[in-house]
Scaffold this motif. Structure first.
Motif, PDB file in Angstrom:
ATOM      1  N   UNK A  69       0.810  -1.213   0.000  1.00 34.72           N
ATOM      2  CA  UNK A  69       0.000   0.000   0.000  1.00 34.72           C
ATOM      3  C   UNK A  69       0.847   1.267   0.000  1.00 34.72           C
ATOM      4  N   UNK A  70       1.981   1.246   0.693  1.00 31.04           N
ATOM      5  CA  UNK A  70       2.773   2.463   0.879  1.00 31.04           C
ATOM      6  C   UNK A  70       4.074   2.440   0.074  1.00 31.04           C
ATOM      7  N   UNK A  71       4.825   1.353   0.175  1.00 28.91           N
ATOM      8  CA  UNK A  71       6.148   1.323  -0.441  1.00 28.91           C
ATOM      9  C   UNK A  71       6.087   1.200  -1.960  1.00 28.91           C
ATOM     10  N   UNK A  72       5.202   0.339  -2.488  1.00 26.73           N
ATOM     11  CA  UNK A  72       5.153   0.152  -3.939  1.00 26.73           C
ATOM     12  C   UNK A  72       4.715   1.406  -4.694  1.00 26.73           C
ATOM     13  N   UNK A  73       3.693   2.144  -4.201  1.00 28.84           N
ATOM     14  CA  UNK A  73       3.380   3.404  -4.887  1.00 28.84           C
ATOM     15  C   UNK A  73       4.564   4.378  -4.904  1.00 28.84           C
ATOM     16  N   UNK A  74       5.312   4.422  -3.805  1.00 30.92           N
ATOM     17  CA  UNK A  74       6.505   5.263  -3.782  1.00 30.92           C
ATOM     18  C   UNK A  74       7.548   4.794  -4.773  1.00 30.92           C
ATOM     19  N   UNK A  75       7.691   3.477  -4.912  1.00 28.84           N
ATOM     20  CA  UNK A  75       8.638   2.923  -5.882  1.00 28.84           C
ATOM     21  C   UNK A  75       8.229   3.289  -7.307  1.00 28.84           C
ATOM     22  N   UNK A  77       6.344   5.813  -8.185  1.00 31.36           N
ATOM     23  CA  UNK A  77       6.478   7.267  -8.334  1.00 31.36           C
ATOM     24  C   UNK A  77       7.925   7.654  -8.658  1.00 31.36           C
ATOM     25  N   UNK A  78       8.873   6.967  -8.017  1.00 34.80           N
ATOM     26  CA  UNK A  78      10.279   7.318  -8.196  1.00 34.80           C
ATOM     27  C   UNK A  78      10.873   6.728  -9.472  1.00 34.80           C
ATOM     28  N   UNK A  79      10.499   5.467  -9.806  1.00 31.53           N
ATOM     29  CA  UNK A  79      11.196   4.756 -10.874  1.00 31.53           C
ATOM     30  C   UNK A  79      10.296   4.301 -12.021  1.00 31.53           C
ATOM     31  N   UNK A  80       9.014   4.652 -11.973  1.00 26.93           N
ATOM     32  CA  UNK A  80       8.141   4.284 -13.081  1.00 26.93           C
ATOM     33  C   UNK A  80       7.473   2.934 -12.888  1.00 26.93           C
ATOM     34  N   UNK A  81       6.850   2.452 -13.958  1.00 26.87           N
ATOM     35  CA  UNK A  81       6.023   1.241 -13.881  1.00 26.87           C
ATOM     36  C   UNK A  81       6.809  -0.040 -14.104  1.00 26.87           C
ATOM     37  N   UNK A  82       8.109  -0.011 -13.877  1.00 20.50           N
ATOM     38  CA  UNK A  82       8.899  -1.233 -14.036  1.00 20.50           C
ATOM     39  C   UNK A  82       8.449  -2.315 -13.059  1.00 20.50           C
ATOM     40  N   UNK A  83       7.771  -1.905 -11.956  1.00 22.21           N
ATOM     41  CA  UNK A  83       7.282  -2.876 -10.978  1.00 22.21           C
ATOM     42  C   UNK A  83       6.204  -3.786 -11.559  1.00 22.21           C
TER      43      UNK A  83
END
Length: 213
Positions: A69-75, A77-83
């Motif tokens: 909920x918190x860490x992945x949106x930040x990831x 936001x910082x690095x794009x949709x590579x997740x």
């Protein structure tokens, strides 16, 4: 790490308190109602009397944590949709597990993958795997508790140490007393809330229909 707090108003504290109270109340209620049956069949499987829909919703919610909920949106936001590649990577093993391992476990009436490892190999491998999983989840749980504690500290006057203690106490109490029925009921409620928030976010970010057309 200390974070300046004090952002919550009265209404926010009421909502937070009600949410925590309902979570504990659900767990305690089902713990009391299931007290007459302390068998492992009831604890793990709910005596095989539950519908697959609440079980499926509960399992899907169990994969959602503060990291999701918190860490992945930040990831993102910082690095794009590579997740997104993580989601694709999870799809293949999930299909394999659903089509092969779960039916196998059901036929063998196994309660966990560790029983299968002992049955297929030996007790040593079962104990080694159990120890590795415990070690992994000690670290993972520490992160999942620390992240929401940071959020609570950022919006309330609570210090970080007290936030961690409060979050740990509630999670430990709920995990200790709740039964399978309680987990499924709670999972359905959480899934409904998550879906409502997803719809609210989509309504907020999508352009009006007349602009799309």
């Amino acid at each position: 790490m200390e974070v300046e707090g004090g952002g919550f108003g009265t209404a926010d504290f009421v909502v937070l308190g009600v949410a925590l109270f309902l979570s504990l109340a659900i767990g305690i209620y089902y713990a009391i109602t299931d007290r007459s049956d302390n068998s492992t069949e009831n604890y793990y499987f709910g005596n095989h009397t539950m519908s697959p829909w609440p079980v499926g919703l509960s399992i899907s919610v169990s994969f959602i944590s503060a990291i999701t909920v918190i860490a992945l949106p930040g990831e993102v936001y910082m690095y794009g949709t590579v997740m997104l590649w993580t989601a694709f990577a999870f799809t293949i093993p999930v299909i394999f597990v659903c089509c092969y391992y779960i039916p196998l476990f059901y036929r063998l009436k196994l309660k966990s993958v560790y029983e299968y490892l002992e049955l297929r190999f030996n007790t040593t491998l079962r104990r080694l795997t159990s120890a590795l999983i415990v070690f992994t989840f000690v670290i993972y749980t520490g992160i999942t508790i620390y992240v929401p504690a940071l959020v609570i500290t950022a919006v309330t006057p609570l210090k970080l140490n007290w936030s961690i203690a409060l979050t740990s106490l509630i999670c430990t109490l709920y995990t200790t007393v709740v039964s399978t029925y309680g987990c499924c009921f709670q999972g359905q409620a959480i899934e409904i809330v998550i879906c409502r928030f997803k719809i609210m976010v989509l309504v907020k970010i999508l352009p009006p229909p007349h602009l799309i057309c």
